[in-house]
Design a protein around this motif. Sequence first.
Motif, short mmCIF file in Angstrom:
data_model
loop_
_atom_site.label_atom_id
_atom_site.label_comp_id
_atom_site.label_asym_id
_atom_site.label_seq_id
_atom_site.Cartn_x
_atom_site.Cartn_y
_atom_site.Cartn_z
N ARG A 45 -120.39 -84.49 -23.42
CA ARG A 45 -120.22 -83.53 -24.07
C ARG A 45 -120.09 -83.42 -25.89
NH1 ARG A 45 -115.65 -79.06 -22.21
NH2 ARG A 45 -115.92 -77.60 -23.75
N ARG A 46 -120.69 -82.72 -26.54
CA ARG A 46 -120.62 -82.42 -27.67
C ARG A 46 -119.92 -81.09 -28.66
NH1 ARG A 46 -124.17 -84.66 -31.96
NH2 ARG A 46 -123.91 -83.33 -33.60
N THR A 47 -118.66 -81.18 -28.94
CA THR A 47 -118.57 -79.72 -29.50
C THR A 47 -117.87 -79.86 -30.52
OG1 THR A 47 -116.95 -79.68 -27.13
CG2 THR A 47 -115.88 -78.87 -29.43
N THR A 48 -118.58 -78.61 -31.26
CA THR A 48 -118.48 -78.52 -32.57
C THR A 48 -117.59 -77.57 -33.51
OG1 THR A 48 -120.38 -79.17 -32.84
CG2 THR A 48 -119.99 -77.82 -34.67
N VAL A 49 -117.02 -77.93 -34.61
CA VAL A 49 -115.84 -76.50 -34.51
C VAL A 49 -116.25 -76.69 -36.06
CG1 VAL A 49 -113.22 -76.17 -35.11
CG2 VAL A 49 -113.98 -77.69 -33.05
N PRO A 50 -116.46 -75.54 -36.71
CA PRO A 50 -116.64 -74.74 -37.91
C PRO A 50 -115.33 -74.90 -38.84
CG PRO A 50 -117.66 -73.39 -37.12
CD PRO A 50 -117.03 -74.20 -35.47
N LEU A 51 -115.35 -76.01 -40.65
CA LEU A 51 -114.13 -75.71 -40.80
C LEU A 51 -113.32 -74.73 -41.35
CD1 LEU A 51 -114.32 -79.20 -42.98
CD2 LEU A 51 -113.69 -78.54 -40.53
N THR A 52 -114.84 -73.52 -41.01
CA THR A 52 -114.87 -72.50 -41.98
C THR A 52 -113.46 -71.79 -40.81
OG1 THR A 52 -115.85 -70.89 -41.21
CG2 THR A 52 -115.63 -71.83 -43.20
N SER A 53 -113.18 -72.18 -39.55
CA SER A 53 -112.46 -71.30 -37.70
C SER A 53 -111.76 -72.18 -37.95
CB SER A 53 -113.55 -71.57 -36.73
OG SER A 53 -113.12 -73.24 -36.64
#
Length: 292
Positions: A45-53
């Motif tokens: 799995r690969r989970t991406t979290v934008p820093l703006t969030s």
Amino acid sequence: MAEEKPVADFTGRFALETGNGGRPEPTRGRVVMSRQRLVFVTADRRTTVPLTSVVDLVVGQVPSDMRALFDDSLTIAYRDGSATRTAVVEGDGDTIDRFTTVLFRALVTGRDVLVKHPARIGGRVTDATASPAKMTVSDDGVRFRTPDGGFCIDPGQVIDFTRTERSPDGTERPTLLVQHTDDGEAVTSLAAPASSRLVNLLGRYLRVEYDTLRSNIADMELTDPEKQVLVGIYATGGQIDFTSLLDGDAARVTRVLNSLEEQGLVDDGPDAVSLTPEGRVVVTERIEDVNV
């Protein structure tokens, strides 16, 4: 992430809240961060979290149902659509410390803020005016760059901390009121970042060392003479005849000062006795019933 330069890349354990209910299980994988996003990578799995969030960072405090599973950790809260999720990241102490600083730096640096510094020196209100500034997280703390220069707040020198709705220019706006030391002198600065999200993140960063200081003094038991001496140093900057506080007993003064120094609350310098950051927090938070 291929076109972005990673500013952090390490292997550790993390638990990602998915919104499916139940406690997320910790898993081992890579944590990769650029200046735009966080990516959590496992075998499947690969989970991406934008820093703006990202809306909050909490150092060392794991959600209650996961405390037995993590040691040195950072909890990251972020918006995922209309929901707020958390990611708990664990690594060795040095890795988490570095990662926390890098993440705060990416989230806060370059952001707009309205400041007033110093708003107070000791207990005296100054005539300082509100000024626009840019924030920068550096090795020595948070620097606020204003048109006429600016100032820096070292998290290790923060001795009191309040959130208020009265901004530096007198309007209603979420604002941090931070009491800290500057060249050994207690000053108060006001900082109102451009959004409530940034107020929260800046506050969290400034509280990292402050909360450590508070935990260091939580179990201290002070005698009345020790309290009197601490308040006397705080009120006078150390320029005081201590025997006047303790019935003229010089030997007693020496014992009390030695005890306070052993507890890490005062420094006996060449020119004067001064409070350590822990000593200032003791005075501002715990001593309310002593008259000098």
